[in-house]
Scaffold this motif. Structure first.
Motif, PDB file in Angstrom:
ATOM      1  N   LEU A 248       0.711  -1.349  -0.060  1.00  0.00           N
ATOM      2  CA  LEU A 248       0.115   0.007  -0.016  1.00  0.00           C
ATOM      3  C   LEU A 248       0.810   1.342  -0.006  1.00  0.00           C
ATOM      4  N   ASN A 249       0.543   2.267  -0.866  1.00  0.00           N
ATOM      5  CA  ASN A 249       1.233   3.342  -1.098  1.00  0.00           C
ATOM      6  C   ASN A 249       0.345   4.693  -0.996  1.00  0.00           C
ATOM      7  N   GLN A 250       0.431   5.177   0.046  1.00  0.00           N
ATOM      8  CA  GLN A 250      -0.441   6.501   0.252  1.00  0.00           C
ATOM      9  C   GLN A 250      -1.769   6.434  -0.383  1.00  0.00           C
ATOM     10  N   VAL A 251      -2.650   5.547   0.111  1.00  0.00           N
ATOM     11  CA  VAL A 251      -4.057   5.331  -0.098  1.00  0.00           C
ATOM     12  C   VAL A 251      -4.854   6.218   0.428  1.00  0.00           C
ATOM     13  N   SER A 252      -5.983   6.941   0.017  1.00  0.00           N
ATOM     14  CA  SER A 252      -6.617   7.929   0.486  1.00  0.00           C
ATOM     15  C   SER A 252      -8.206   7.752  -0.032  1.00  0.00           C
ATOM     16  N   PHE A 253      -9.130   7.778   0.846  1.00  0.00           N
ATOM     17  CA  PHE A 253     -10.513   7.496   0.344  1.00  0.00           C
ATOM     18  C   PHE A 253     -11.565   7.683   1.567  1.00  0.00           C
ATOM     19  N   ASN A 254     -12.908   8.024   1.102  1.00  0.00           N
ATOM     20  CA  ASN A 254     -13.803   8.169   2.171  1.00  0.00           C
ATOM     21  C   ASN A 254     -14.817   7.146   1.933  1.00  0.00           C
ATOM     22  N   LEU A 255     -15.588   6.536   2.812  1.00  0.00           N
ATOM     23  CA  LEU A 255     -16.621   5.651   2.768  1.00  0.00           C
ATOM     24  C   LEU A 255     -17.719   6.269   3.697  1.00  0.00           C
ATOM     25  N   ARG A 256     -18.688   6.447   3.049  1.00  0.00           N
ATOM     26  CA  ARG A 256     -20.057   6.987   3.630  1.00  0.00           C
ATOM     27  C   ARG A 256     -20.986   6.082   4.176  1.00  0.00           C
TER      28      ARG A 256
ATOM     29  N   MET B  55      -6.399  -5.530 -10.308  1.00  0.00           N
ATOM     30  CA  MET B  55      -5.767  -6.933 -10.749  1.00  0.00           C
ATOM     31  C   MET B  55      -5.315  -7.722  -9.391  1.00  0.00           C
ATOM     32  N   VAL B  56      -5.179  -9.160  -9.564  1.00  0.00           N
ATOM     33  CA  VAL B  56      -4.488  -9.764  -8.270  1.00  0.00           C
ATOM     34  C   VAL B  56      -3.355  -8.817  -7.948  1.00  0.00           C
ATOM     35  N   GLY B  57      -2.968  -8.989  -6.822  1.00  0.00           N
ATOM     36  CA  GLY B  57      -1.652  -8.418  -6.477  1.00  0.00           C
ATOM     37  C   GLY B  57      -1.603  -6.696  -6.454  1.00  0.00           C
ATOM     38  N   SER B  58      -2.781  -5.987  -6.724  1.00  0.00           N
ATOM     39  CA  SER B  58      -2.816  -4.651  -6.814  1.00  0.00           C
ATOM     40  C   SER B  58      -2.838  -4.000  -5.467  1.00  0.00           C
ATOM     41  N   GLY B  59      -2.999  -4.765  -4.259  1.00  0.00           N
ATOM     42  CA  GLY B  59      -2.973  -4.282  -3.109  1.00  0.00           C
ATOM     43  C   GLY B  59      -4.560  -4.306  -2.464  1.00  0.00           C
ATOM     44  N   ARG B  60      -5.378  -4.694  -3.061  1.00  0.00           N
ATOM     45  CA  ARG B  60      -6.705  -4.790  -2.747  1.00  0.00           C
ATOM     46  C   ARG B  60      -7.168  -5.630  -1.367  1.00  0.00           C
ATOM     47  N   THR B  61      -6.472  -6.714  -1.147  1.00  0.00           N
ATOM     48  CA  THR B  61      -6.459  -7.272   0.063  1.00  0.00           C
ATOM     49  C   THR B  61      -5.867  -6.779   1.155  1.00  0.00           C
ATOM     50  N   GLU B  62      -4.546  -6.264   0.772  1.00  0.00           N
ATOM     51  CA  GLU B  62      -4.019  -5.586   1.621  1.00  0.00           C
ATOM     52  C   GLU B  62      -4.449  -4.349   2.279  1.00  0.00           C
ATOM     53  N   LEU B  63      -5.186  -3.791   1.388  1.00  0.00           N
ATOM     54  CA  LEU B  63      -6.036  -2.698   1.808  1.00  0.00           C
ATOM     55  C   LEU B  63      -6.998  -2.941   2.903  1.00  0.00           C
ATOM     56  N   ALA B  64      -7.899  -4.220   2.650  1.00  0.00           N
ATOM     57  CA  ALA B  64      -8.728  -4.612   3.604  1.00  0.00           C
ATOM     58  C   ALA B  64      -8.090  -4.934   4.875  1.00  0.00           C
ATOM     59  N   ARG B  65      -6.926  -5.650   4.690  1.00  0.00           N
ATOM     60  CA  ARG B  65      -6.271  -5.819   6.048  1.00  0.00           C
ATOM     61  C   ARG B  65      -5.755  -4.718   7.018  1.00  0.00           C
ATOM     62  N   ALA B  66      -5.310  -3.785   6.024  1.00  0.00           N
ATOM     63  CA  ALA B  66      -4.728  -2.521   6.696  1.00  0.00           C
ATOM     64  C   ALA B  66      -5.833  -1.948   7.464  1.00  0.00           C
ATOM     65  N   ILE B  67      -7.041  -1.713   6.936  1.00  0.00           N
ATOM     66  CA  ILE B  67      -7.977  -0.815   7.673  1.00  0.00           C
ATOM     67  C   ILE B  67      -8.573  -1.786   8.876  1.00  0.00           C
TER      68      ILE B  67
ATOM     69  N   THR C 257       2.754   1.829   8.183  1.00  0.00           N
ATOM     70  CA  THR C 257       3.839   2.667   8.284  1.00  0.00           C
ATOM     71  C   THR C 257       3.605   4.363   8.207  1.00  0.00           C
ATOM     72  N   SER C 258       2.555   4.708   7.640  1.00  0.00           N
ATOM     73  CA  SER C 258       2.152   5.985   7.840  1.00  0.00           C
ATOM     74  C   SER C 258       0.730   6.217   7.437  1.00  0.00           C
ATOM     75  N   GLY C 259       0.242   7.625   7.500  1.00  0.00           N
ATOM     76  CA  GLY C 259      -1.100   7.675   7.164  1.00  0.00           C
ATOM     77  C   GLY C 259      -2.075   7.316   8.545  1.00  0.00           C
ATOM     78  N   THR C 260      -3.176   8.033   8.340  1.00  0.00           N
ATOM     79  CA  THR C 260      -4.104   7.959   9.405  1.00  0.00           C
ATOM     80  C   THR C 260      -5.572   7.330   8.929  1.00  0.00           C
ATOM     81  N   ILE C 261      -6.252   6.841   9.885  1.00  0.00           N
ATOM     82  CA  ILE C 261      -7.553   6.295   9.422  1.00  0.00           C
ATOM     83  C   ILE C 261      -8.624   7.102  10.662  1.00  0.00           C
TER      84      ILE C 261
ATOM     85  N   ARG D 117      -4.016  -0.050  -8.373  1.00  0.00           N
ATOM     86  CA  ARG D 117      -2.978  -0.733  -9.204  1.00  0.00           C
ATOM     87  C   ARG D 117      -1.464  -0.613  -8.331  1.00  0.00           C
ATOM     88  N   GLU D 118      -0.874  -1.617  -8.447  1.00  0.00           N
ATOM     89  CA  GLU D 118       0.320  -1.470  -7.960  1.00  0.00           C
ATOM     90  C   GLU D 118       0.299  -0.802  -6.250  1.00  0.00           C
TER      91      GLU D 118
END
Ligand SMILES: Nc1ncnc2c1ncn2[C@@H]1O[C@H](COP(=O)(O)OP(=O)(O)OP(=O)(O)O)[C@@H](O)[C@H]1O
Ligand SMILES: [Mg+2]
Lengths: 311, 505
Positions: free
Chosen positions: B274-282, B292-304, B311-315, B474-475
């Motif tokens: 994950l690299n500097q991902v930002s978004f809102n969920l309402r 794609m596979v390996g684009s970091g979607r599952t990692e995003l779920a795990r991180a949240i 390693t950086s950023g806030t939720i 992606r990536e």
């Protein structure tokens, strides 16, 4: 994604670091500790525990367990001593019959587990008592005698190394080869890693089990022979509680009790750690009663490390 | 009958199989022609996997016979099946996670030098070659357990190919593949076909069946409905044969009543990808995440979800900064995760359905530490109805449910804690057409109740049909934010694969 070398081998590195700590403590507290004499002694002792531990390791790698190791060692000491009966002409016969006895016990274990679907725990737990019972019905006092030249092997050297240590080194190399280079070895890891996958891949799980349990028992028989070499008689106290020491050594060395993970180098570390602990306690004049306590603590520490490693 | 003139490479005749009281297969017969792709379809629990397990020797039929390459067999053993040229890609991945990629591919058939010594060099070279054929380059020394499931699936496919089989059975090989990998898989199937290899292909994605199959056999409730050339069928007809009624495949409409942001993710990164991902969920929003596979979607779920450290950023949850040290923290903040790999992360497969579903709320339904059996049974009965789980009783072990029904149990389990945010990683993976739309309805309903949903999916129709907004990854980065009615599948794939980056608001 890939775990680093240190993460992967954390336990092994810690075990060897602990051994180093023991050596340093030993060196500071006794001038006898770092002598060649003491160190070769420790190595010879390690060979006793290690021979049995390497067999146990294979069983644990396929997610099994062999609790009968101590009793089998005991029986083999007695049987070999009786067969040899101090006669040099009997040595080969005694050695091969003893190893054959080990082989049969292992085959029986595997048979019960494979064909009757019994759990390894139950089979070898029963075996622990049965083999011990047979031994104690043979004798409760030292019995039989090693032949002189067999006994001499204990202090003999090959290329400047004690025969027993030499044998142990060869065994280690063979086990490494077996586990890392052969198909049999790969199948051992596969079965322990995921039994159903191994079956679906067409691996003959039964055959591997026959191999592994027999090898474990043959190595226990070999351990019995090594004891005869050291004691000169068949002493029925040999082997008491050995199975636990063996299992502890295997697990300390980073072998997963659930199977599929473990290395020879790790198990060697576990064996050395236990042996050094005992040696140090003797040298420092600490009561042997603490030995069990300390080993228990090391065991718990090792298992918890294992958990952390697999998180 | 003269077997030599047999136009079929495989015939299965009058196969019966029951598990205890469950009749998984009743008098099923079907035939495959050599060099064709034969699809096998049916609802969850129809008996597809059971049938192919019998063919692979993993299960023994109660009765019936198999004729393969003119030879009659009462039954197969796994060895016999392998040796006679049948190889299988199982629905539940069959890999040893502690072993490396190369070792897994050749498990049971390791190239040898002499005296049973493994030829490690050849092992790696051959494995590398196979994976390259599949368009994959991975470290051969990597342990399979360290890879994502999609990579594992490719390893599984490589394993099947390596056997040079005459018949390759694929049980939902595409369930976790998307875009590029899927195309790759179809290319391989085409080339196998040209080489005269026969393929039995099981999938719940009917568009795939229409794309690659020559013939299709339909099973329902353990019985044969029929075998037809695919060109004689329309999608509607096929669905009708599968579910026994006409099914309107329409996505439930959006309610479009978005509230305040529940989660604000600001520039989060992790050690992995994950690299500097930002978004809102309402509130009341379904946010689809494609990639794609390996684009970091599952990692995003795990991180949240607090499963991997940032390693950086806030939720922020409802405007307040939070730090989840572990999933338990996230659950306390009313976030729930439906994980991608149900077998390893979602379910206790050896426990009963009842125990699985009520596990997250045990404290709520027990008194003095004793669980309320009656309440538990009520809950399970309610869940069975809501999700139409096909089961004999609440005490059935989850491992004996069909794949799709396991997925329903996972969903049901994750809803017990009454979350405000649900992260779903491939929620309809392995679920049949009928049930899929039931799950869509359910997702919509949750959404109507004000629950915010982050839905990761490789099924673009579902992303497009259900989302209020779509993020494309992606990536490890979010490369596009799209509105469903202003985009299409091609556009999403374009963003997911190429280097163009749309400005993200
Ligand atoms: N080992 C088992 N013990 C008991 N019941 C089983 C077992 N394996 C399968 N079943 C039952 O047999 C039926 C057929 O299951 P099967 O896995 O073949 O379905 P499927 O068509 O592959 O479904 P899916 O699309 O969900 O994968 C189901 O009702 C299932 O619960
Ligand atoms: Mg199935």
């Amino acid at each position: 994604m890939k775990r680093s070398f240190f993460q992967k081998h954390a336990i092994i590195l810690i075990v060897y670091a602990l051994i180093l700590v023991l050596v340093v403590i030993g060196a500071f507290n006794s001038e006898h500790f770092l002598t060649l004499r003491n160190l070769t002694n420790v190595m010879r002792q390690a060979a006793y525990l290690g021979t049995a531990a390497l067999g146990e390791m294979m069983v644990i790698l396929i997610a099994g367990i062999d609790l009968s190791v101590g009793s089998l060692v005991k029986l083999c000491v007695l049987v070999s001593a009786i067969l040899m009966d101090g006669d040099p002409d009997n040595v080969w016969m005694a050695v091969s019959l003893t190893l054959g006895l080990g082989l049969s016990v292992g085959l029986i274990h595997a048979f019960l587990i494979n064909e009757l679907n019994m759990s390894p725990f139950v089979v070898t737990f029963a075996s622990l008592f049965i083999l011990k019972g047979i031994s104690l019905s043979i004798t409760t006092k030292p019995i039989g005698r090693a032949s002189r030249d067999f006994l001499m092997l204990y202090s003999e050297k090959i290329a400047g190394i004690y025969v027993i240590i030499f044998f142990f080194i060869i065994l280690i190399l063979m086990m490494m080869f077996l586990l890392n280079k052969t198909i049999f070895g790969k199948h051992i890891y596969a079965i322990g890693g995921n039994l159903s996958v191994a079956q679906l891949s067409g691996i003959s799980v039964k055959r591997v089990r026959y191999g592994v349990y027999s090898l474990c028992s043959v190595l226990a028989a070999a351990t019995g022979l090594l004891w005869l070499m050291r004691m000169g008689v068949g002493d029925p106290v040999i082997g008491n509680g050995l199975e636990l020491n063996v299992i502890i050594a295997v697990v300390i060395g980073g072998t997963s009790l659930f199977g599929g993970r473990g290395t020879v180098i790790g198990v060697l570390g576990g064996v050395l750690l236990l042996t050094f602990t005992d040696n140090l306690l003797v040298i420092l004049g600490v009561s042997q009663f603490y030995s069990g306590l300390i080993k228990g603590l090391i065991f718990v520490a090792a298992v918890s490390l294992h958990k952390m490693e697999n998180r | 009958m003269r077997e030599s003139q047999n136009p079929y490479i495989l015939e299965m005749r009058n196969i019966f199989k029951s598990f205890g009281g469950v009749n998984a297969l009743r008098d099923v017969s079907f035939q495959c022609r050599p060099g064709t792709v034969h699809a096998l379809v049916g609802e969850n629990g129809a008996g597809k996997s059971t049938l192919i397990k019998i063919l692979a020797g993993a299960l023994l039929p109660d009765s019936g016979e198999i004729i393969f390459k003119g030879q009659k067999h009462q039954s197969f053993s796994t060895r016999k099946a392998l040796n006679s040229g049948i190889s299988v890609i199982y629905q539940e991945l069959a890999l040893v996670s502690q072993m490396t990629v190369a070792e897994n591919i050749f498990l049971g058939r390791e190239p040898r030098k002499y005296f049973g010594i493994v030829d490690k060099k050849r092992l790696k070279i051959e494995a590398k070659k196979l994976l390259k054929q599949l368009g994959f380059e991975v470290d051969m020394d990597m342990e399979v357990g360290e890879m994502t499931v999609a990579y594992q699936q490719m390893v599984e496919i490589a394993k099947a190919l390596s056997k040079n089989a005459d018949l390759i059975i694929m049980d939902e090989p595409s369930a976790i593949l998307a875009g590029h990998e899927l195309d790759q898989l179809f290319l391989i199937i085409e080339s196998l076909k040209k080489r005269g290899v026969t393929i039995i292909y099981i999938s719940h994605r009917l568009e795939e069946v229409f794309r690659i199959a020559n013939e299709v056999t339909i099973l329902k409730d353990g019985q044969l409905v029929g075998t037809k050339p695919i060109k004689d069928l329309s999608r509607g007809e096929l669905v009708k044969m599968m579910v026994g009624r006409t099914l309107e495949e329409v996505f439930p409409v959006s309610f479009n009543q978005l509230g305040n942001p529940v989660i604000q993710v600001e520039e989060i990164s992790t050690k992995t990808i994950l690299n500097q991902v930002s978004f809102n969920l309402r509130e009341g929003e379904i946010l689809g995440v494609a990639g794609m596979v390996g684009s970091g979607r599952t990692e995003l779920a795990r991180a949240i979800f607090g499963a991997d450290p940032l390693t950086s950023g806030t939720i922020k949850i409802k405007g307040q900064d939070v730090v989840f040290k572990n999933p338990a923290d996230a659950i306390r903040s009313k976030i729930s995760l439906v994980p991608e790999d149900r077998k390893y992360h979602g379910l206790f497969t050896k426990l009963s359905i009842l125990n699985n579903i009520t596990l997250p709320i045990l404290s709520k339904i027990s008194r003095w530490g004793f669980t309320d059996k009656k309440k538990e049974n009520e809950i399970v009965e309610r869940e069975r109805q809501i999700h139409s789980i096909d089961m004999t009783s609440g005490n059935q072990e989850v491992q004996y449910l069909s794949g799709g029904n396991q997925q329903k149990v996972v969903l049901s389990k994750s809803l017990q804690t009454i979350p405000e945010v649900i992260i779903m990683d491939e929620p309809t993976r392995g679920v049949d057409v009928g049930a899929k739309f039931e799950i869509y309805q359910l997702i919509r309903q949750l959404n109507k109740d004000g629950i915010a949903i982050l839905m990761i999916s490789s099924e673009l129709p579902e992303i497009l049909g259900l989302s209020d907004r779509i993020l494309v990854m992606r990536e490890g980065k979010i490369v596009a934010e799209l509105t469903p009615n202003e985009t299409n599948e091609e556009m999403i794939i374009e963003f997911a694969t190429t280097n163009t980056q749309q400005s993200v608001p």
